[in-house]
Design a protein around this motif. Structure first.
Motif, PDB file in Angstrom:
ATOM      1  N   ASN A   1      54.180   8.413  75.492  1.00 28.50           N
ATOM      2  CA  ASN A   1      52.804   8.370  75.975  1.00 28.50           C
ATOM      3  C   ASN A   1      51.940   7.820  74.842  1.00 28.50           C
ATOM      4  O   ASN A   1      52.466   7.376  73.820  1.00 28.50           O
ATOM      5  CB  ASN A   1      52.331   9.758  76.429  1.00 28.50           C
ATOM      6  CG  ASN A   1      52.531  10.815  75.339  1.00 28.50           C
ATOM      7  OD1 ASN A   1      52.351  10.529  74.158  1.00 28.50           O
ATOM      8  ND2 ASN A   1      52.901  12.024  75.740  1.00 28.50           N
TER       9      ASN A   1
ATOM     10  N   ASN B   1      60.481   8.167  76.416  1.00 25.20           N
ATOM     11  CA  ASN B   1      59.474   8.749  77.308  1.00 25.20           C
ATOM     12  C   ASN B   1      58.109   8.833  76.615  1.00 25.20           C
ATOM     13  O   ASN B   1      57.478   9.892  76.518  1.00 25.20           O
ATOM     14  CB  ASN B   1      59.918  10.143  77.783  1.00 25.20           C
ATOM     15  CG  ASN B   1      59.087  10.651  78.951  1.00 25.20           C
ATOM     16  OD1 ASN B   1      58.534   9.858  79.726  1.00 25.20           O
ATOM     17  ND2 ASN B   1      58.984  11.961  79.077  1.00 25.20           N
TER      18      ASN B   1
ATOM     19  N   ASP C   1      69.518  -4.710  79.554  1.00 31.75           N
ATOM     20  CA  ASP C   1      69.388  -3.430  80.257  1.00 31.75           C
ATOM     21  C   ASP C   1      70.199  -2.356  79.536  1.00 31.75           C
ATOM     22  O   ASP C   1      71.122  -1.764  80.108  1.00 31.75           O
ATOM     23  CB  ASP C   1      69.867  -3.590  81.705  1.00 31.75           C
ATOM     24  CG  ASP C   1      69.577  -2.345  82.539  1.00 31.75           C
ATOM     25  OD1 ASP C   1      68.671  -1.572  82.136  1.00 31.75           O
ATOM     26  OD2 ASP C   1      70.250  -2.141  83.555  1.00 31.75           O
TER      27      ASP C   1
ATOM     28  N   THR D   1      60.260   2.226  75.529  1.00 33.69           N
ATOM     29  CA  THR D   1      59.257   3.219  75.935  1.00 33.69           C
ATOM     30  C   THR D   1      59.826   4.247  76.909  1.00 33.69           C
ATOM     31  O   THR D   1      59.485   5.430  76.843  1.00 33.69           O
ATOM     32  CB  THR D   1      58.039   2.513  76.559  1.00 33.69           C
ATOM     33  OG1 THR D   1      58.466   1.721  77.666  1.00 33.69           O
ATOM     34  CG2 THR D   1      57.332   1.625  75.544  1.00 33.69           C
ATOM     35  N   ASP D   2      60.731   3.799  77.795  1.00 29.79           N
ATOM     36  CA  ASP D   2      61.332   4.731  78.752  1.00 29.79           C
ATOM     37  C   ASP D   2      62.364   5.636  78.077  1.00 29.79           C
ATOM     38  O   ASP D   2      62.491   6.818  78.442  1.00 29.79           O
ATOM     39  CB  ASP D   2      61.997   3.964  79.897  1.00 29.79           C
ATOM     40  CG  ASP D   2      60.993   3.232  80.771  1.00 29.79           C
ATOM     41  OD1 ASP D   2      59.782   3.543  80.663  1.00 29.79           O
ATOM     42  OD2 ASP D   2      61.406   2.344  81.542  1.00 29.79           O
ATOM     43  N   TYR D   3      63.112   5.090  77.115  1.00 25.20           N
ATOM     44  CA  TYR D   3      64.148   5.883  76.446  1.00 25.20           C
ATOM     45  C   TYR D   3      63.532   7.093  75.737  1.00 25.20           C
ATOM     46  O   TYR D   3      64.064   8.201  75.790  1.00 25.20           O
ATOM     47  CB  TYR D   3      64.898   5.017  75.432  1.00 25.20           C
ATOM     48  CG  TYR D   3      66.022   5.757  74.722  1.00 25.20           C
ATOM     49  CD1 TYR D   3      67.264   5.888  75.315  1.00 25.20           C
ATOM     50  CD2 TYR D   3      65.815   6.320  73.465  1.00 25.20           C
ATOM     51  CE1 TYR D   3      68.305   6.571  74.668  1.00 25.20           C
ATOM     52  CE2 TYR D   3      66.836   7.006  72.815  1.00 25.20           C
ATOM     53  CZ  TYR D   3      68.077   7.130  73.427  1.00 25.20           C
ATOM     54  OH  TYR D   3      69.098   7.816  72.783  1.00 25.20           O
TER      55      TYR D   3
ATOM     56  N   PRO E   1      60.249  -1.948  78.137  1.00 19.83           N
ATOM     57  CA  PRO E   1      60.455  -0.716  78.915  1.00 19.83           C
ATOM     58  C   PRO E   1      61.687   0.064  78.440  1.00 19.83           C
ATOM     59  O   PRO E   1      61.691   1.301  78.503  1.00 19.83           O
ATOM     60  CB  PRO E   1      60.654  -1.239  80.344  1.00 19.83           C
ATOM     61  CG  PRO E   1      59.974  -2.568  80.367  1.00 19.83           C
ATOM     62  CD  PRO E   1      60.193  -3.132  78.997  1.00 19.83           C
ATOM     63  N   SER E   2      62.735  -0.635  77.954  1.00 27.61           N
ATOM     64  CA  SER E   2      63.949   0.063  77.509  1.00 27.61           C
ATOM     65  C   SER E   2      63.671   0.982  76.327  1.00 27.61           C
ATOM     66  O   SER E   2      64.365   1.995  76.144  1.00 27.61           O
ATOM     67  CB  SER E   2      65.027  -0.957  77.120  1.00 27.61           C
ATOM     68  OG  SER E   2      64.575  -1.780  76.060  1.00 27.61           O
TER      69      SER E   2
ATOM     70  N   THR F   1      70.020   0.331  75.560  1.00 29.35           N
ATOM     71  CA  THR F   1      69.230   0.720  74.386  1.00 29.35           C
ATOM     72  C   THR F   1      69.373  -0.275  73.250  1.00 29.35           C
ATOM     73  O   THR F   1      68.558  -0.268  72.323  1.00 29.35           O
ATOM     74  CB  THR F   1      69.645   2.114  73.887  1.00 29.35           C
ATOM     75  OG1 THR F   1      71.026   2.098  73.503  1.00 29.35           O
ATOM     76  CG2 THR F   1      69.406   3.162  74.955  1.00 29.35           C
TER      77      THR F   1
ATOM     78  N   THR G   1      53.540   7.179  71.184  1.00 28.72           N
ATOM     79  CA  THR G   1      53.575   5.768  70.789  1.00 28.72           C
ATOM     80  C   THR G   1      52.916   5.595  69.426  1.00 28.72           C
ATOM     81  O   THR G   1      53.455   4.915  68.531  1.00 28.72           O
ATOM     82  CB  THR G   1      52.850   4.883  71.824  1.00 28.72           C
ATOM     83  OG1 THR G   1      53.539   4.961  73.067  1.00 28.72           O
ATOM     84  CG2 THR G   1      52.807   3.430  71.370  1.00 28.72           C
TER      85      THR G   1
END
Length: 519
Positions: free
Chosen positions: A60, A58, A178, A54-56, A51-52, A180, A64
């Motif tokens: 889709n 953002n 938690d 894919t969220d950084y 998630p660190s 980058t 990706t």
């Protein structure tokens, strides 16, 4: 003990006198190069789960695919010039510059602040990896003794899984961070392999074929002796290897063959060698492994394994399994033959793809009612598939093309193979997540269908190269070997004899004649 050796380039070498030590260093050069690509695929597998990461960015589905596939843009551009660079600069300098460019891409990727910077960094990384990989494949095939060539060059891709295993372990370890650095540290570590390659390069000799072609005949003889007979220039095997090389390259020059990329298309024989030699690139790419190599998460999702930690652990186990299978496949290629190994692997892949498709359909039809045996059975066959892929395509990808192609088209021909591989990969890596999302299990059925066609093409058109030097393979395509000396393995085993004194005198005359031409 190290001995300074002339390389015909700006890049000097201090070469051990022991043939065994040189072979170990060549093998190490092979291993660290392949580890870079393997690390990249497994790292992106891990990052796509984090998630660190894919969220950084953002991410889709489209971004990706772009982040992942962008390395193949560079890997597609690299082969356009890598053959020319390898022929003109020399094999070792080309590997050096490719490794330097790869390091630059790794640093930019680690420092990426947005999708655009990440994509540009991966294009540079792919470009450098393509240059060093193609130069390495040509260099190792031309420098390793024929009796060890299957292992020496096969390892150029086998250690893909060592790099992949290291990346899987690192992303598993940083996955709970938690920050980058959960994805930046795995990215930074990718550069260690190119750095190790640069460290090894000063202690291995230049390709004897490249030296002979550039008229460094005395230096070529020394390298033949170093790689076959602990530096003894009077050894019958070393003299036979050298004589084959010089005679064959002299024949090619007399026939008007040049190092131009157009040489690949001039004659029917050249075109045949090109088509057969470049086929491992696209064949290996479309065999079906891209799904698990870059989108293991989506593949496991279709089988019902959705927990991120379990997926990361599966990534680690998968790479251990594939490494074991690739080593077994290299042994088969050396003992059983290249063509037979490829056919066995392809048939097993076809069976697995249809089984995976069927099991995935059963899960998709009733995900809530699916039994544990169905889920784990599907995952088990997915793992078998990746192992069966590794048996042939991992070692043969860089082993087979340089063997099939003669000197004048070898570097450019391997570049075409890599170009086709990365061209297909650029498309398939981008569309696979979309295909899995839209048609699910049917992707496996489609893939299995075109693998049947690949198996037929291998059975009909591939030739066997096992047990021959690169020059002796000419007899398969040209109808004859272009040297009067016996085959190297016959001399090595004592089944054929050569007059070493007369042969050495002939070679000394050739060297002297060449020196007089230069003056």
């Amino acid at each position: 003990m190290l001995r300074k050796a002339s390389t015909g380039t700006w890049f000097p070498a201090w070469v051990p006198e022991s043939t065994f030590t040189i072979s170990i260093l060549l093998m190490l050069c092979s291993m660290v190069q392949s580890a870079t690509a393997g690390y990249d695929g497994s790292m992106l597998n891990g990052l796509n789960i984090l998630p660190s990461y894919t969220d950084y960015f953002n991410l889709n589905a489209a971004t990706t695919g772009l982040n992942t596939a962008s390395v193949f843009i560079g890997s597609f551009l690299g082969p356009l010039c890598s053959g020319i660079i390898t022929d003109r600069l020399g094999r070792r300098p080309a590997i050096f510059w490719g490794s330097v460019i790869t390091l630059l891409g790794v640093l930019l990727q680690t420092a990426a602040q947005n999708v655009a910077m990440f994509v540009i960094a991966r294009i540079i990384l792919g470009f450098g990896t393509a240059i060093s990989g193609i130069a390495g494949g040509v260099y190792l095939s031309e420098t390793f003794p024929s009796r060890w060539r299957a292992w020496g060059v096969g390892m150029l891709n086998n250690f893909y899984y060592v790099g992949a295993l290291i990346a899987a372990g690192i992303t598993l370890g940083t996955g709970t961070w938690d920050s980058t650095w959960a994805w930046r540290l795995p990215s930074l570590f990718q550069g260690i392999f190119s750095l190790l390659c640069i460290i090894v390069l000063p202690f291995i000799p230049e390709s004897p074929r490249w030296l002979a072609h550039e008229d460094y005949l005395e230096e070529a003889l020394i390298v033949c002796a170093q790689t076959n007979a602990n530096g003894d220039v009077s050894d019958p095997v070393a003299l036979t290897v050298y004589k084959e090389i010089v005679d064959t390259i002299s024949w090619e020059k007399n026939e008007g063959k040049t190092m131009s990329p157009m040489e690949m298309f001039k004659t029917p024989v050249a075109r045949k060698r090109l088509l057969i030699g470049m086929s491992p690139g696209p064949f290996s790419c479309i065999a079906g492994n891209i799904i698990a190599s870059y989108y293991l998460r989506a593949e496991l999702d279709t089988a019902g394994i959705t927990d991120s930690l379990q997926q990361l652990k599966a990534n680690v186990v998968l790479n251990v399994w594939c490494l074991a299978c690739s080593l077994a496949g290299t042994h088969l290629a050396a003992k059983w033959g290249r063509k037979s190994t490829a056919l066995l692997s392809e048939i097993l892949l076809i069976i697995c793809l249809f089984i995976i498709g069927g099991l995935s359909k059963m899960y998709a039809d009733n995900p809530d009612g699916a039994s544990q045996s169905l889920v784990y059975g599907d995952v088990a066959v997915m793992f078998l598939f990746q192992g069966f892929y590794s048996i042939a395509w991992t070692p043969l990808l860089y082993l087979y093309p340089p063997e099939v192609m003669n000197y004048s088209i070898r570097a450019n021909g391997l570049a075409v193979s890599a170009l086709m591989l990365n061209g297909f990969a650029l498309v398939f890596v981008f569309i696979m997540p979309i295909g899995l999302n839209n048609i699910g299990w049917r992707m496996y059925m489609v893939n299995g269908s075109w693998d049947i066609i690949i198996a037929i093409l291998i059975a009909v058109f591939w030739v066997e190269t096992k047990g021959r030097t690169l020059e002796e393979i000419d007899a398969i395509f040209e109808g004859e070997k272009h040297s009067s000396v016996p085959d190297v393995e016959m001399v090595r085993r004592g089944k054929a004899q050569i007059d070493t004194s007369a042969l050495k005198q002939d070679l000394e005359v050739e060297v002297q004649t060449q020196k007089e031409k230069e003056n």
